[in-house]
Design a protein around this motif. Structure first.
Motif, PDB file in Angstrom:
ATOM      1  N   GLU A 198       1.030  -1.391   0.113  1.00  0.00           N
ATOM      2  CA  GLU A 198       0.062  -0.025   0.073  1.00  0.00           C
ATOM      3  C   GLU A 198       0.933   1.308   0.035  1.00  0.00           C
ATOM      4  N   TYR A 199       0.391   2.310  -0.559  1.00  0.00           N
ATOM      5  CA  TYR A 199       1.016   3.603  -0.749  1.00  0.00           C
ATOM      6  C   TYR A 199      -0.004   4.674  -0.610  1.00  0.00           C
ATOM      7  N   LEU A 200       0.342   5.918  -0.228  1.00  0.00           N
ATOM      8  CA  LEU A 200      -0.531   7.144  -0.342  1.00  0.00           C
ATOM      9  C   LEU A 200      -0.404   7.512  -1.715  1.00  0.00           C
ATOM     10  N   CYS A 201      -1.606   6.990  -2.685  1.00  0.00           N
ATOM     11  CA  CYS A 201      -1.511   7.421  -4.048  1.00  0.00           C
ATOM     12  C   CYS A 201      -2.056   8.902  -4.187  1.00  0.00           C
ATOM     13  N   GLY A 202      -2.614   9.468  -3.169  1.00  0.00           N
ATOM     14  CA  GLY A 202      -3.253  10.751  -3.146  1.00  0.00           C
ATOM     15  C   GLY A 202      -1.843  11.838  -2.998  1.00  0.00           C
ATOM     16  N   ARG A 203      -0.934  11.416  -2.402  1.00  0.00           N
ATOM     17  CA  ARG A 203       0.015  11.982  -2.034  1.00  0.00           C
ATOM     18  C   ARG A 203       0.986  11.946  -3.543  1.00  0.00           C
ATOM     19  N   SER A 204       1.232  10.704  -3.912  1.00  0.00           N
ATOM     20  CA  SER A 204       1.976  10.467  -5.046  1.00  0.00           C
ATOM     21  C   SER A 204       1.491  11.282  -6.248  1.00  0.00           C
ATOM     22  N   SER A 205      -0.175  11.384  -6.357  1.00  0.00           N
ATOM     23  CA  SER A 205      -0.709  12.178  -7.253  1.00  0.00           C
ATOM     24  C   SER A 205      -0.555  13.768  -7.240  1.00  0.00           C
ATOM     25  N   THR A 206      -0.374  14.317  -5.987  1.00  0.00           N
ATOM     26  CA  THR A 206       0.067  15.676  -5.849  1.00  0.00           C
ATOM     27  C   THR A 206       1.427  15.954  -6.148  1.00  0.00           C
ATOM     28  N   GLU A 207       2.238  15.174  -6.017  1.00  0.00           N
ATOM     29  CA  GLU A 207       3.786  15.126  -6.159  1.00  0.00           C
ATOM     30  C   GLU A 207       3.700  15.131  -7.694  1.00  0.00           C
ATOM     31  N   ALA A 208       3.034  14.286  -8.338  1.00  0.00           N
ATOM     32  CA  ALA A 208       3.035  14.339 -10.128  1.00  0.00           C
ATOM     33  C   ALA A 208       2.836  15.460 -10.469  1.00  0.00           C
ATOM     34  N   LEU A 209       1.813  16.133 -10.066  1.00  0.00           N
ATOM     35  CA  LEU A 209       1.353  17.529 -10.561  1.00  0.00           C
ATOM     36  C   LEU A 209       2.340  18.527 -10.374  1.00  0.00           C
ATOM     37  N   MET A 210       2.918  18.460  -9.108  1.00  0.00           N
ATOM     38  CA  MET A 210       4.125  19.357  -8.757  1.00  0.00           C
ATOM     39  C   MET A 210       5.224  19.287  -9.626  1.00  0.00           C
ATOM     40  N   ARG A 211       5.838  18.049 -10.214  1.00  0.00           N
ATOM     41  CA  ARG A 211       6.692  17.714 -11.036  1.00  0.00           C
ATOM     42  C   ARG A 211       6.324  18.325 -12.322  1.00  0.00           C
ATOM     43  N   LEU A 212       5.047  18.164 -12.844  1.00  0.00           N
ATOM     44  CA  LEU A 212       4.729  18.509 -14.175  1.00  0.00           C
ATOM     45  C   LEU A 212       4.702  20.264 -14.352  1.00  0.00           C
ATOM     46  N   VAL A 213       4.441  20.772 -13.409  1.00  0.00           N
ATOM     47  CA  VAL A 213       4.517  22.305 -13.165  1.00  0.00           C
ATOM     48  C   VAL A 213       5.795  22.698 -12.840  1.00  0.00           C
ATOM     49  N   GLY A 214       6.613  22.212 -11.941  1.00  0.00           N
ATOM     50  CA  GLY A 214       7.938  22.640 -11.521  1.00  0.00           C
ATOM     51  C   GLY A 214       7.774  23.924 -11.051  1.00  0.00           C
ATOM     52  N   LYS A 215       8.739  24.812 -11.613  1.00  0.00           N
ATOM     53  CA  LYS A 215       8.795  26.375 -11.510  1.00  0.00           C
ATOM     54  C   LYS A 215       8.114  27.148 -12.389  1.00  0.00           C
ATOM     55  N   SER A 216       7.493  26.440 -13.241  1.00  0.00           N
ATOM     56  CA  SER A 216       6.858  27.066 -14.324  1.00  0.00           C
ATOM     57  C   SER A 216       5.316  27.798 -13.919  1.00  0.00           C
ATOM     58  N   GLU A 217       5.030  28.799 -14.665  1.00  0.00           N
ATOM     59  CA  GLU A 217       3.811  29.652 -14.757  1.00  0.00           C
ATOM     60  C   GLU A 217       2.698  28.843 -15.466  1.00  0.00           C
ATOM     61  N   VAL A 218       1.491  28.850 -15.033  1.00  0.00           N
ATOM     62  CA  VAL A 218       0.453  27.896 -15.743  1.00  0.00           C
ATOM     63  C   VAL A 218      -0.444  29.080 -16.161  1.00  0.00           C
ATOM     64  N   SER A 219      -1.144  28.642 -17.084  1.00  0.00           N
ATOM     65  CA  SER A 219      -2.467  29.377 -17.651  1.00  0.00           C
ATOM     66  C   SER A 219      -3.534  28.404 -17.655  1.00  0.00           C
ATOM     67  N   CYS A 220      -4.700  28.929 -17.085  1.00  0.00           N
ATOM     68  CA  CYS A 220      -5.874  28.056 -16.916  1.00  0.00           C
ATOM     69  C   CYS A 220      -7.179  28.702 -17.544  1.00  0.00           C
ATOM     70  N   GLU A 221      -7.751  28.024 -18.479  1.00  0.00           N
ATOM     71  CA  GLU A 221      -8.896  28.410 -19.103  1.00  0.00           C
ATOM     72  C   GLU A 221     -10.051  27.935 -18.442  1.00  0.00           C
ATOM     73  N   GLN A 222     -11.012  28.854 -17.870  1.00  0.00           N
ATOM     74  CA  GLN A 222     -12.110  28.418 -17.127  1.00  0.00           C
ATOM     75  C   GLN A 222     -13.376  27.750 -18.045  1.00  0.00           C
ATOM     76  N   ARG A 223     -13.835  26.470 -17.581  1.00  0.00           N
ATOM     77  CA  ARG A 223     -15.023  26.024 -18.303  1.00  0.00           C
ATOM     78  C   ARG A 223     -16.201  26.190 -17.509  1.00  0.00           C
ATOM     79  N   ASP A 224     -16.168  26.351 -16.062  1.00  0.00           N
ATOM     80  CA  ASP A 224     -17.224  26.126 -15.145  1.00  0.00           C
ATOM     81  C   ASP A 224     -16.821  26.861 -13.943  1.00  0.00           C
TER      82      ASP A 224
END
Length: 148
Positions: A53-79
């Motif tokens: 067993e592992y904390l997959c929620g934490r792993s998921s958060t860490e994956a998004l952190m790696r994808l973003v890194g130190k970059s800026e993001v742009s988010c387009e609102q849908r709702d």
């Protein structure tokens, strides 16, 4: 003039340096953005893989952190969701973060709201990436079980 959403609000595009809340939520430009069409494991949710067993929620958060890194993001609102969070599609450069989180196996396609990422989920499942390394409870079912 912005696009009018079902909620009556005007759509907006947000950009800036984000703070990652979890695998499907971030804060950018002072607003909370829930990633459209995906659902990631909750922070203390556990999954199973070959080494146990592992904390997959934490792993998921860490994956998004790696994808973003130190970059800026742009988010387009849908709702706007029932919690008044912006629901959007977020990008780092040309990388669609919503799509990548599902493709990497750290989020599921949230088909109750969108079928945009079903193909990426099939790819992740076939390759046994992320949460697909072993048995797991869908995040929406995990939350429902906790509310009982």
């Amino acid at each position: 003039m912005g696009v009018l959403l079902a909620s009556g609000a005007s759509a907006q595009t947000l950009s800036g340096s984000p703070t990652i809340t979890d695998g499907d939520t971030l804060k950018v430009a002072g607003k909370t953005v829930r990633l459209h069409g995906i659902d990631a494991p909750e922070g203390n949710q556990q999954c199973v893989r070959a080494d146990g067993e592992y904390l997959c929620g934490r792993s998921s958060t860490e994956a998004l952190m790696r994808l973003v890194g130190k970059s800026e993001v742009s988010c387009e609102q849908r709702d706007v969701d029932r919690y008044r969070r912006i629901v959007g599609v977020c990008w780092v450069g040309k990388t669609n973060l919503n799509s990548e989180m599902v493709r990497l196996g750290w989020a599921r396609a949230y088909t109750q709201y969108s079928r945009d990422y079903v193909g990426q989920e099939s790819e992740a499942r076939a390759a046994k990436r992320g949460i697909w390394q072993g048995p797991h409870t869908a995040p929406w079912d995990w939350r429902k079980e906790r509310r009982k």
